[in-house]
Write a protein that holds these residues in place. Sequence first.
Motif, PDB file in Angstrom:
ATOM      1  N   ILE A  10      24.699 -30.466  -5.692  1.00  0.00           N
ATOM      2  CA  ILE A  10      23.828 -29.484  -5.040  1.00  0.00           C
ATOM      3  C   ILE A  10      24.661 -28.372  -4.414  1.00  0.00           C
ATOM      4  CG2 ILE A  10      22.167 -29.105  -3.163  1.00  0.00           C
ATOM      5  CD1 ILE A  10      21.180 -31.980  -3.635  1.00  0.00           C
ATOM      6  N   ARG A  11      25.721 -28.754  -3.686  1.00  0.00           N
ATOM      7  CA  ARG A  11      26.567 -27.746  -3.020  1.00  0.00           C
ATOM      8  C   ARG A  11      27.239 -26.838  -4.053  1.00  0.00           C
ATOM      9  NH1 ARG A  11      29.381 -30.868  -0.153  1.00  0.00           N
ATOM     10  NH2 ARG A  11      28.434 -30.499   1.899  1.00  0.00           N
ATOM     11  N   THR A  20      22.927 -19.227   0.633  1.00  0.00           N
ATOM     12  CA  THR A  20      23.215 -20.000   1.835  1.00  0.00           C
ATOM     13  C   THR A  20      22.276 -21.206   1.859  1.00  0.00           C
ATOM     14  OG1 THR A  20      21.594 -18.823   3.186  1.00  0.00           O
ATOM     15  CG2 THR A  20      23.839 -17.902   3.067  1.00  0.00           C
ATOM     16  N   GLN A  21      22.584 -22.175   2.708  1.00  0.00           N
ATOM     17  CA  GLN A  21      21.695 -23.327   2.845  1.00  0.00           C
ATOM     18  C   GLN A  21      20.326 -22.879   3.331  1.00  0.00           C
ATOM     19  OE1 GLN A  21      23.842 -26.014   5.437  1.00  0.00           O
ATOM     20  NE2 GLN A  21      24.941 -26.953   3.719  1.00  0.00           N
ATOM     21  N   ALA A  22      20.299 -21.917   4.245  1.00  0.00           N
ATOM     22  CA  ALA A  22      19.021 -21.427   4.780  1.00  0.00           C
ATOM     23  C   ALA A  22      18.220 -20.724   3.687  1.00  0.00           C
ATOM     24  CB  ALA A  22      19.270 -20.479   5.946  1.00  0.00           C
ATOM     25  N   GLY A  33      18.600 -27.331   7.416  1.00  0.00           N
ATOM     26  CA  GLY A  33      19.169 -28.617   7.805  1.00  0.00           C
ATOM     27  C   GLY A  33      18.943 -29.693   6.763  1.00  0.00           C
ATOM     28  N   ALA A  34      17.820 -29.607   6.039  1.00  0.00           N
ATOM     29  CA  ALA A  34      17.552 -30.582   4.978  1.00  0.00           C
ATOM     30  C   ALA A  34      18.550 -30.415   3.843  1.00  0.00           C
ATOM     31  CB  ALA A  34      16.125 -30.406   4.451  1.00  0.00           C
ATOM     32  N   ILE A  35      18.886 -29.155   3.510  1.00  0.00           N
ATOM     33  CA  ILE A  35      19.882 -28.899   2.469  1.00  0.00           C
ATOM     34  C   ILE A  35      21.229 -29.476   2.885  1.00  0.00           C
ATOM     35  CG2 ILE A  35      21.017 -27.125   1.088  1.00  0.00           C
ATOM     36  CD1 ILE A  35      18.013 -27.280   0.609  1.00  0.00           C
ATOM     37  N   SER A  36      21.579 -29.280   4.160  1.00  0.00           N
ATOM     38  CA  SER A  36      22.838 -29.818   4.682  1.00  0.00           C
ATOM     39  C   SER A  36      22.869 -31.335   4.564  1.00  0.00           C
ATOM     40  CB  SER A  36      23.018 -29.397   6.142  1.00  0.00           C
ATOM     41  OG  SER A  36      24.190 -29.962   6.692  1.00  0.00           O
TER      42      SER A  36
END
Length: 216
Positions: A10-11, A20-22, A33-36
């Motif tokens: 995923i990363r 970005t994650q956001a 935060g869910a992506i993180s």
Amino acid sequence: MKNETIGMRIRKRRKELRLTQAALGSKIGVKGGAISQWEDDKTSPKGENLIALSQAMGCVPEFLLYGENSASNVEPAHADIRHIPVISYVQAGEWTPESSIRSLEGNIEYLQTNLDLSSSAFTLIIKGCSMEPEFSEGDAVVIDPNVFPLPGDFVVAKNGEDEALFKKYRPRGIIAGNEVFELVPLNDDYPVLRSDSSEIRIVGTMMEHRKYRRRR
């Protein structure tokens, strides 16, 4: 990459897309935060989140889950493409219009389609020969529980057994105040079922048929 995790894939894919994650979270309706959490392998995307994530990242769910590095598993996923889960005959027998991919557990296979279907749509792989010659064992049919069948449509139904069945729908009118219909096999060697002599529940209506060539 050997021992590559779901989070690592995923990363890597997110960075390839320069998101970005956001930004990625916003595209699929979750917080960054869910992506993180996914990228750190603290949790894993499942169900509708997995499908939305794969669509946003331009790949199929199998790539994120298993990392199969082939063209068939990393390809553009257009906005109008949907991933419909493949379920068993037993699962189909318990399926309702309220069911969705969230009802499933474990590894899930998918069929891609561009049809506009409800979130409860599913795929069934034909088994047996009761619907030959039009439907052969191994063919795939996409079923939508939110579509009411018309005369001549093909449906998945439950008749009290553990497993569902796939047949042609033929209404017979109102008898003793109840709507009566038949479930008709295309192979004459199999019996016709009637709703006034068997307890039958229509699960859903066929929306697409995938017929595959078989090598002899």
